[in-house]
Design a protein around this motif. Structure first.
Motif, mmCIF file in Angstrom:
data_model
loop_
_atom_site.group_PDB
_atom_site.id
_atom_site.type_symbol
_atom_site.label_atom_id
_atom_site.label_comp_id
_atom_site.label_asym_id
_atom_site.label_seq_id
_atom_site.Cartn_x
_atom_site.Cartn_y
_atom_site.Cartn_z
ATOM 1 N N PRO A 53 0.804 -1.239 0.000
ATOM 2 C CA PRO A 53 0.000 0.000 0.000
ATOM 3 C C PRO A 53 0.834 1.285 0.000
ATOM 4 O O PRO A 53 0.491 2.238 -0.709
ATOM 5 C CB PRO A 53 -0.830 -0.114 1.278
ATOM 6 N N TYR A 54 1.923 1.314 0.750
ATOM 7 C CA TYR A 54 2.742 2.529 0.781
ATOM 8 C C TYR A 54 3.346 2.809 -0.602
ATOM 9 O O TYR A 54 3.257 3.926 -1.110
ATOM 10 C CB TYR A 54 3.859 2.410 1.824
ATOM 11 N N ALA A 55 3.955 1.787 -1.212
ATOM 12 C CA ALA A 55 4.584 1.963 -2.524
ATOM 13 C C ALA A 55 3.548 2.339 -3.588
ATOM 14 O O ALA A 55 3.834 3.149 -4.472
ATOM 15 C CB ALA A 55 5.332 0.693 -2.931
ATOM 16 N N GLY A 57 0.783 4.023 -3.007
ATOM 17 C CA GLY A 57 0.465 5.428 -2.743
ATOM 18 C C GLY A 57 1.513 6.367 -3.326
ATOM 19 O O GLY A 57 1.180 7.438 -3.858
ATOM 20 N N VAL A 58 2.772 5.969 -3.262
ATOM 21 C CA VAL A 58 3.852 6.764 -3.853
ATOM 22 C C VAL A 58 3.672 6.848 -5.363
ATOM 23 O O VAL A 58 3.818 7.925 -5.962
ATOM 24 C CB VAL A 58 5.234 6.169 -3.490
ATOM 25 N N GLN A 59 3.328 5.724 -5.987
ATOM 26 C CA GLN A 59 3.114 5.723 -7.439
ATOM 27 C C GLN A 59 1.945 6.635 -7.825
ATOM 28 O O GLN A 59 2.015 7.346 -8.823
ATOM 29 C CB GLN A 59 2.868 4.294 -7.948
ATOM 30 N N LEU A 60 0.884 6.628 -7.029
ATOM 31 C CA LEU A 60 -0.239 7.533 -7.296
ATOM 32 C C LEU A 60 0.208 8.983 -7.186
ATOM 33 O O LEU A 60 -0.131 9.810 -8.042
ATOM 34 C CB LEU A 60 -1.388 7.266 -6.312
ATOM 35 N N ALA A 61 0.975 9.291 -6.159
ATOM 36 C CA ALA A 61 1.443 10.664 -5.956
ATOM 37 C C ALA A 61 2.330 11.117 -7.118
ATOM 38 O O ALA A 61 2.220 12.258 -7.580
ATOM 39 C CB ALA A 61 2.193 10.772 -4.639
ATOM 40 N N GLU A 62 3.188 10.221 -7.607
ATOM 41 C CA GLU A 62 4.055 10.573 -8.732
ATOM 42 C C GLU A 62 3.256 10.892 -9.989
ATOM 43 O O GLU A 62 3.727 11.619 -10.859
ATOM 44 C CB GLU A 62 5.031 9.434 -9.031
ATOM 45 N N ARG A 63 2.060 10.374 -10.081
ATOM 46 C CA ARG A 63 1.204 10.602 -11.247
ATOM 47 C C ARG A 63 0.131 11.662 -10.971
ATOM 48 O O ARG A 63 -0.765 11.862 -11.778
ATOM 49 C CB ARG A 63 0.540 9.283 -11.665
ATOM 50 N N ASP A 64 0.216 12.306 -9.813
ATOM 51 C CA ASP A 64 -0.778 13.315 -9.402
ATOM 52 C C ASP A 64 -2.193 12.756 -9.383
ATOM 53 O O ASP A 64 -3.154 13.442 -9.750
ATOM 54 C CB ASP A 64 -0.718 14.565 -10.293
ATOM 55 N N ILE A 65 -2.323 11.491 -8.966
ATOM 56 C CA ILE A 65 -3.635 10.864 -8.839
ATOM 57 C C ILE A 65 -4.044 10.962 -7.378
ATOM 58 O O ILE A 65 -3.372 10.400 -6.505
ATOM 59 C CB ILE A 65 -3.609 9.387 -9.298
ATOM 60 N N PRO A 66 -5.113 11.697 -7.072
ATOM 61 C CA PRO A 66 -5.513 11.857 -5.667
ATOM 62 C C PRO A 66 -6.089 10.571 -5.087
ATOM 63 O O PRO A 66 -6.705 9.767 -5.792
ATOM 64 C CB PRO A 66 -6.577 12.961 -5.715
ATOM 65 N N ARG A 67 -5.844 10.391 -3.788
ATOM 66 C CA ARG A 67 -6.438 9.258 -3.085
ATOM 67 C C ARG A 67 -7.926 9.514 -2.930
ATOM 68 O O ARG A 67 -8.361 10.629 -2.649
ATOM 69 C CB ARG A 67 -5.818 9.102 -1.684
ATOM 70 N N GLN A 68 -8.711 8.472 -3.122
ATOM 71 C CA GLN A 68 -10.158 8.559 -2.939
ATOM 72 C C GLN A 68 -10.430 8.159 -1.495
ATOM 73 O O GLN A 68 -10.528 6.980 -1.171
ATOM 74 C CB GLN A 68 -10.853 7.628 -3.929
ATOM 75 N N TYR A 69 -10.508 9.158 -0.637
ATOM 76 C CA TYR A 69 -10.615 8.913 0.786
ATOM 77 C C TYR A 69 -11.863 9.615 1.300
ATOM 78 O O TYR A 69 -11.908 10.828 1.403
ATOM 79 C CB TYR A 69 -9.369 9.442 1.502
#
Length: 96
Positions: A53-55, A57-69
């Motif tokens: 999950p951490y890695a 999340g990092v990949q999402l951040a690198e792509r500017d994809i927001p977390r759906q929280y």
């Protein structure tokens, strides 16, 4: 389940990736893209990308994809934190 893709070799040759890296990159890209579209949950997409999950999340951040929280995820996190708190407090009683 396994999926085999037959992709154009000339197009693949244009990627700045080695043959072994291409497949790995595609797993991560698909996981991120499907998460961004809402087709997969965070956990499902992380598994598709074969990342913890951490890695992921990092990949999402690198792509500017927001977390759906949302509220549901927040309540799940609170319940999980409370269960850990209860476990830790019960362990502490054994050391007194």
């Amino acid at each position: 389940m396994s999926i085999t893709l037959d992709l154009d070799e000339q197009a693949l040759a244009g990627l700045p990736l080695q043959p072994g890296e291409r497949e790995r990159n595609m797993e991560i890209e698909l996981g991120c893209r499907y998460y961004a579209k809402g087709w997969l949950s965070f956990g499902q997409a992380a598994r598709m990308a074969r990342l913890d999950p951490y890695a992921f999340g990092v990949q999402l951040a690198e792509r500017d994809i927001p977390r759906q929280y949302g509220v549901t995820e927040a309540l799940e996190d609170i319940a999980h934190a409370r269960s850990i708190e209860i476990q830790l407090s019960s362990w502490g009683r054994g050391f007194n």
